[in-house]
Design a protein around this motif. Sequence first.
Motif, mmCIF file in Angstrom:
data_model
loop_
_atom_site.group_PDB
_atom_site.id
_atom_site.type_symbol
_atom_site.label_atom_id
_atom_site.label_comp_id
_atom_site.label_asym_id
_atom_site.label_seq_id
_atom_site.Cartn_x
_atom_site.Cartn_y
_atom_site.Cartn_z
ATOM 1 N N LEU A 54 13.543 1.082 8.372
ATOM 2 C CA LEU A 54 13.145 2.388 7.840
ATOM 3 C C LEU A 54 11.946 2.264 6.910
ATOM 4 O O LEU A 54 11.048 3.110 6.916
ATOM 5 C CB LEU A 54 14.319 3.043 7.116
ATOM 6 N N GLN A 55 11.920 1.205 6.136
ATOM 7 C CA GLN A 55 10.791 0.969 5.231
ATOM 8 C C GLN A 55 9.507 0.753 6.037
ATOM 9 O O GLN A 55 8.468 1.330 5.723
ATOM 10 C CB GLN A 55 11.102 -0.241 4.356
ATOM 11 N N ARG A 56 9.599 -0.047 7.090
ATOM 12 C CA ARG A 56 8.424 -0.299 7.933
ATOM 13 C C ARG A 56 7.982 0.966 8.661
ATOM 14 O O ARG A 56 6.783 1.215 8.816
ATOM 15 C CB ARG A 56 8.722 -1.411 8.931
ATOM 16 N N ALA A 57 8.955 1.766 9.109
ATOM 17 C CA ALA A 57 8.617 3.025 9.784
ATOM 18 C C ALA A 57 7.898 3.962 8.814
ATOM 19 O O ALA A 57 6.901 4.605 9.167
ATOM 20 C CB ALA A 57 9.875 3.686 10.331
ATOM 21 N N SER A 58 8.385 4.029 7.585
ATOM 22 C CA SER A 58 7.764 4.883 6.581
ATOM 23 C C SER A 58 6.354 4.409 6.265
ATOM 24 O O SER A 58 5.428 5.221 6.166
ATOM 25 C CB SER A 58 8.622 4.901 5.304
ATOM 26 N N ILE A 59 6.170 3.123 6.134
ATOM 27 C CA ILE A 59 4.839 2.571 5.857
ATOM 28 C C ILE A 59 3.893 2.875 7.015
ATOM 29 O O ILE A 59 2.756 3.293 6.814
ATOM 30 C CB ILE A 59 4.927 1.054 5.592
#
Length: 105
Positions: A54-59
């Motif tokens: 989720l963090q990578r998707a948000s970034i």
Amino acid sequence: MRSLATEGLAIVNRTRESRAVSSEDRNQLRRMASEARTLLPEAGYPGEAVWRGLQRASIGAETQFDSFDAAYWQDVTDELERGAATLASLDAVSNVKDADVHIVG
């Protein structure tokens, strides 16, 4: 955490199909990454892949690369799918009578 992975996967799949991220999806991914971070101490190591995905998707949604990077989004998809599968397998064990592992939350 598993529902966050499922919601995140839906957004990532939309992004991969349209090759663009809507502002609503960007906001949702940011909110989900933040919520996953809050749940991480309770979810522990099994939830870490979901949080990272989720963090990578948000970034990726925030930076919106100059050109669409299909490999990046595939990596995010793989990470979220693995995380969701791990949590699902643990949840299945915790629902069995007399299980040695019990998941809280």
